[in-house]
Motif scaffolding. Structure first.
Motif, PDB file in Angstrom:
ATOM      1  N   ALA A   1       0.873  -1.167   0.000  1.00  0.00           N
ATOM      2  CA  ALA A   1       0.000   0.000   0.000  1.00  0.00           C
ATOM      3  C   ALA A   1       0.911   1.218   0.000  1.00  0.00           C
ATOM      4  CB  ALA A   1      -0.938   0.005   1.195  1.00  0.00           C
ATOM      5  N   GLY A   2       1.624   1.414  -1.105  1.00  0.00           N
ATOM      6  CA  GLY A   2       2.584   2.496  -1.179  1.00  0.00           C
ATOM      7  C   GLY A   2       3.990   2.018  -0.927  1.00  0.00           C
ATOM      8  N   PRO A   3       4.955   2.948  -0.863  1.00  0.00           N
ATOM      9  CA  PRO A   3       6.370   2.564  -0.775  1.00  0.00           C
ATOM     10  C   PRO A   3       6.829   2.103   0.592  1.00  0.00           C
ATOM     11  CG  PRO A   3       6.150   4.946  -0.790  1.00  0.00           C
ATOM     12  CD  PRO A   3       4.775   4.405  -1.027  1.00  0.00           C
ATOM     13  N   GLY A   4       6.053   2.306   1.654  1.00  0.00           N
ATOM     14  CA  GLY A   4       6.521   1.974   2.991  1.00  0.00           C
ATOM     15  C   GLY A   4       5.758   0.868   3.686  1.00  0.00           C
ATOM     16  N   ILE A   5       4.768   0.283   3.019  1.00  0.00           N
ATOM     17  CA  ILE A   5       3.921  -0.729   3.659  1.00  0.00           C
ATOM     18  C   ILE A   5       3.959  -1.998   2.820  1.00  0.00           C
ATOM     19  CG2 ILE A   5       1.619  -1.281   4.505  1.00  0.00           C
ATOM     20  CD1 ILE A   5       1.064   1.719   4.672  1.00  0.00           C
TER      21      ILE A   5
ATOM     22  N   GLY B   1       3.041   7.854   6.335  1.00  0.00           N
ATOM     23  CA  GLY B   1       2.214   8.699   5.487  1.00  0.00           C
ATOM     24  C   GLY B   1       1.606   7.903   4.344  1.00  0.00           C
ATOM     25  N   ILE B   2       0.392   8.276   3.937  1.00  0.00           N
ATOM     26  CA  ILE B   2      -0.305   7.661   2.809  1.00  0.00           C
ATOM     27  C   ILE B   2      -0.293   8.654   1.652  1.00  0.00           C
ATOM     28  CG2 ILE B   2      -2.438   6.581   2.004  1.00  0.00           C
ATOM     29  CD1 ILE B   2      -1.073   5.081   4.277  1.00  0.00           C
ATOM     30  N   LEU B   3       0.017   8.171   0.463  1.00  0.00           N
ATOM     31  CA  LEU B   3       0.115   9.011  -0.721  1.00  0.00           C
ATOM     32  C   LEU B   3      -1.045  10.012  -0.784  1.00  0.00           C
ATOM     33  CD1 LEU B   3       1.604   9.513  -3.462  1.00  0.00           C
ATOM     34  CD2 LEU B   3      -0.083   7.944  -4.466  1.00  0.00           C
ATOM     35  N   ARG B   4      -0.682  11.292  -0.830  1.00  0.00           N
ATOM     36  CA  ARG B   4      -1.718  12.330  -0.832  1.00  0.00           C
ATOM     37  C   ARG B   4      -2.590  12.265  -2.080  1.00  0.00           C
ATOM     38  NH1 ARG B   4       0.481  17.550   1.465  1.00  0.00           N
ATOM     39  NH2 ARG B   4       0.183  16.227   3.303  1.00  0.00           N
TER      40      ARG B   4
ATOM     41  N   ARG C   1      -1.756  -1.816  -3.754  1.00  0.00           N
ATOM     42  CA  ARG C   1      -3.103  -1.247  -3.729  1.00  0.00           C
ATOM     43  C   ARG C   1      -3.125   0.207  -4.215  1.00  0.00           C
ATOM     44  NH1 ARG C   1      -6.886  -3.865  -0.278  1.00  0.00           N
ATOM     45  NH2 ARG C   1      -8.296  -2.159  -0.802  1.00  0.00           N
ATOM     46  N   LEU C   2      -1.975   0.877  -4.203  1.00  0.00           N
ATOM     47  CA  LEU C   2      -1.925   2.268  -4.656  1.00  0.00           C
ATOM     48  C   LEU C   2      -1.413   2.382  -6.093  1.00  0.00           C
ATOM     49  CD1 LEU C   2      -0.730   4.226  -1.490  1.00  0.00           C
ATOM     50  CD2 LEU C   2      -3.039   3.678  -2.261  1.00  0.00           C
ATOM     51  N   ARG C   3      -1.378   1.262  -6.835  1.00  0.00           N
ATOM     52  CA  ARG C   3      -0.964   1.334  -8.237  1.00  0.00           C
ATOM     53  C   ARG C   3      -1.969   2.105  -9.084  1.00  0.00           C
ATOM     54  NH1 ARG C   3      -3.896  -2.296 -11.408  1.00  0.00           N
ATOM     55  NH2 ARG C   3      -4.987  -3.928 -10.247  1.00  0.00           N
TER      56      ARG C   3
END
Length: 801
Positions: free
Chosen positions: A153-157, A320-323, A781-783
């Motif tokens: 779910a993004g670069p850190g998760i 943080g979650i991608l804004r 999931r954030l692709r």
């Protein structure tokens, strides 16, 4: 005195053999077992003509057998390649074991790859591999293991995926305690600092039944190093700097004992980590920074018969979650899924704003082991406290108030009795486990809770038997479990509902391993496992901000979203049948193995894309938990070829085919096929830079050709405006974006060590995504909103003393 005591125990254990026949000629086959760094290996399995024992703490062994010109010797140790050869009793033997498929040279394994009693297919990620991945999360670290991927779910998760399944179907054991957090979310990463581990065992079959339900895909076992037993101060400190995200990580460990109390040991460990916005190849990923602080304390006392240990760890992270994934209306959602860079992209910053996660996890463990002859009694108690807060962009000054605020408290107790025969060829284990868990929403979010409050009480009993011969090993296990839920929550009308649920079933496993004389072996296992649903899969309701989606549970009416009684639903427990087999061939220069598996899961629960909807918090894709029958067919292939003592070439292939069997359809978020080749050159031992190596890793990830049909946000929106129901006559799965294209990645690394009399210094340089390739990972999931990370250069400096 200790050596005399060990010698006395050894002579005592051999006495029955002497009494059995005083006329038969007997002789001793003796020697010592070493690892690849010339350190003695304790507890290695040694068999001579079928008479077995284990090596002593100093690596020595001695077996009395009937006189013969030659004897068949077999030496095995988990994580190392087995040795099988003809020997004679006229000399003392020196047996040198080499690391197995997932291990690199010059690594001292400080702990046994434990808790794999019935496992036939597992990989060991050792200290050297952990060091090569230092600074990465647990999910990232395990991605290089064949058959293991990660859902993101993004670069850190990152969350581990074993043979296509994840989350509730993969158990994680941390220091022998079942990890319990809010793991129901695919974007909820395990709250574990990999720096605490000396090795990580990945069990890829469903045979670890001693740990209860949920191991439908496999088990990840995080093993700590053994505590020191002598009064000698030691430790390690390392610093890692990374270019992408401008991330810095510092980790330190200090350990020792007490001068006047032999057998007592202690260890302190801590890791702070900080990163700002990560970046894709051509733009910043705004609001994807992280801040993490972890520490642990361990102490224990050990003798030949008693082992006591206490452990405490604290894990805290802010992510943080991608804004660009936060949208407020349908036009924003269309823009977010169709434009690059993502909307809201800003210059680099270390600040973390909303949306974000704040997670804290505490683990306290007490363990005891008592040895009485050849019987071991073990007890593990664990208490875990997990607090999760998720924040969103909210109006009216509410952004600093969490929209999800959960506290999960878990108590676990595991007891077992293991008996080992005098010949060390028959192991029987019986045990019981219990878990009491309470999940509570903290008032004050001003939102209907995403998941309800619940109390969970679970228990189980099991039995395992393992029999070993010179070439053959067989094992079997049986377990009964039950789980009860008491649930209290609020529906979409903010009206209270309560439920009491009870689930129970039986799990079983059967497996074996046969070793041929020619360096070949074959292992196979068949397992039946089951999984009760998580409360989140039944009752989820609303926006899950960290997943950038709205989710609905199985027990919510599809038309009205009203809570329905489970007795009036079509819900059934997941039930899995998994078969895994591995064939291995090895010789002096070549090792290769092929693993095939089939995992058929009845009543498989998954999040199915359902459409696009708007709430007061914005417009989001929405997903609904659904059940079907699913099959996972796959193969893991690997080879390690050493054309010279300094060169190693290792190709790896992971293939997977997943199918919705009930609807003859494809499943979403299934990892694509992956192909990888590693080229590694290692220096001569006589060079001043000990352990120098240079490595190139080339990775090809194919497009997921078995992805569901495409229905974009724009198509759904246009159909809604035209009054057309795209789902009325077509119930097939779909996805909001087409599967990403295939991509190549090239990673490079090099390193060396410098030793003094008491200190060792390690240096490592690495480059990930060397050519700054723009790509998207199908399991992220954030692709829908952004590319994956661009190039990342890192440097590691480590001092061990």
């Amino acid at each position: 005195m200790q050596k005399q005591h060990l010698l006395f125990c050894l002579l005592f254990s051999l006495a029955p053999l002497c009494l059995w026949s005083q006329t038969t000629c007997k002789e001793l086959v003796k020697g010592r077992v070493w690892d690849e760094a010339d350190a003695p290996l304790s507890n290695a399995f040694v068999s001579v003509d079928g008479v077995a024992t284990v090596s002593q703490p100093d690596g020595t062994f001695s077996v009395e057998v009937t006189c013969a010109k030659f004897h068949q010797l077999v030496v095995r140790f988990l994580g190392y390649r087995a040795v099988s050869e003809k020997v004679s009793a006229d000399r003392s033997l020196d047996i040198h074991l080499q690391p197995d498929q997932q291990e690199l040279d010059e690594v001292v394994i400080e702990t046994v790859a434990e808790k794999t009693e019935t496992a036939q297919n597992f990989s060991v990620v050792n200290e050297k591999i952990l060091e090569a991945n230092a600074g990465k999360t647990l999910g990232e670290t395990l991605k290089d293991v064949p058959g293991v991927n990660a859902i993101q779910a993004g670069p850190g998760i990152f969350k581990p995926v074993i043979h296509g399944v994840h989350s509730q179907r993969v158990l994680i054991l941390n220091h022998g305690i079942r990890q319990e957090g809010q793991q129901w979310g695919a974007e909820h990463a395990p709250e574990i600092d990999p720096f605490i581990a000396s090795n990580i065992v990945v069990v890829k079959d469903a045979s670890a039944i001693k740990y209860g339900t949920d191991a439908l895909g496999g088990v990840i076992i995080v093993n700590p190093p053994n505590l020191p037993r002598i009064n000698k101060l030691g430790g390690a400190f390392q610093t890692i700097a990374q270019s992408n995200g401008r991330m810095g990580t510092v980790s330190g460990m200090l350990e020792g004992g007490l001068k006047n109390l032999a057998g007592f040991g202690w260890r302190l460990q801590g890791t702070p980590k900080r990163a700002g916005d990560f970046h894709a190849p051509t733009y910043q990923l705004t609001n994807t920074g992280l801040s993490e602080t972890d520490f642990s304390v361990a102490t224990g006392y050990q003798t030949e018969k008693v082992k006591l240990e206490a452990f405490f760890s604290h894990f805290q992270t802010e992510l943080g979650i991608l804004r660009g994934a936060a949208v407020g209306n349908i036009n924003d959602l269309l823009v977010a899924t169709e434009r690059e860079p993502p909307q809201g992209t800003l210059p680099f910053s270390h600040s973390i704003g909303e949306p974000r996660q704040d997670v804290r996890h505490n683990l306290f463990k007490l363990s005891a082991e008592l040895k009485s002859g050849t019987t071991f009694w073990r007890m593990n108690y664990g208490m875990q406290h997990n607090a999760r807060q998720e924040f969103d962009q909210r109006i009216g000054g509410l952004s600093k108030r969490p929209v999800i605020d959960l506290v999960l408290t878990t108590h676990t107790l595991d007891v077992e009795r293991e008996n080992i025969s005098q010949s060390n060829t028959l192991h029987t284990t019986f045990g019981a486990s219990m878990m009491a868990q309470s999940n509570n929403n903290i008032p004050g979010t001003q939102r209907i809770p995403f998941i309800p409050n619940y109390d969970n009480f679970s228990g189980g009993i099991y039995g395992i038997i393992k029999k070993e011969w010179v070439k053959l090993m067989l094992n079997a296990g049986l377990r009964y479990d039950y789980r009860s839920y008491s649930v209290a929550g609020f529906d979409f009308k903010n009206e209270l509902y309560t439920s009491s649920l009870l689930f129970q079933n039986v799990s079983a496993t059967l497996g074996g391993n046969y070793s041929f004389r020619t360096g070949k072996s074959f292992s196979s296992s068949v397992s039946s496992a089951w999984r009760p649903p998580h409360v989140a899969e039944l009752y989820s309701l609303g926006t899950h901000q960290s997943a950038a989606a709205i989710e609905y549970g199985l027990l919510l009416n599809e038309q009205t979203n009203e809570v329905i009684d489970i007795k009036n639903s079509n819900f059934k427990n997941e039930q899995a049948l998994k078969w895994v087999s591995t064939y291995r061939v090895k010789n002096r220069k070549l090792l290769w193995e092929a693993t095939g598996y089939v995992n058929y899961i009845f009543n498989y629960i998954y999040l199915r894309p359902t459409g696009v909807t708007q709430t007061v918090r914005g417009v989001y894709p929405y997903f609904r938990y659904t059940q079907t029958d699913a099959s996972f067919f796959g193969a893991d292939l690997m080879m390690e070829w050493r054309p010279s003592p300094h060169m190693m070439v290792s190709p790896k292939v992971s293939l997977l085919k997943a199918t919705d069997e009930k609807n003859n359809d494809f499943l979403v978020f299934i990892p694509a096929n992956r192909y990888e080749t590693v080229f590694r050159w290692e220096a001569f031992e006589r060079m001043k830079l000990k352990g120098f190596y240079a490595e190139a890793r080339i990775l090809f990830t194919d497009r997921q050709h078995r992805a569901p049909r495409l229905l974009s946000v724009r198509q759904i929106n246009e159909a809604n405006e035209a009054g057309t129901d795209l789902f009325a006559n077509d119930k097939r799965n779909f996805d909001f974006m087409d599967a990403p294209a295939a991509y190549w990645l090239v990673n490079l690394s090099t390193g060396f060590s410098v030793r003094s009399q008491k200190v060792k210094y390690d240096f490592r340089l690495s480059a990930d995504n060397l050519f700054n390739t723009a790509y998207r990972n199908y399991t992220n999931r954030l692709r829908y909103f952004a590319d994956e990370l661009g190039s990342n250069f890192s440097i590691l400096l480590k001092c061990t003393f």
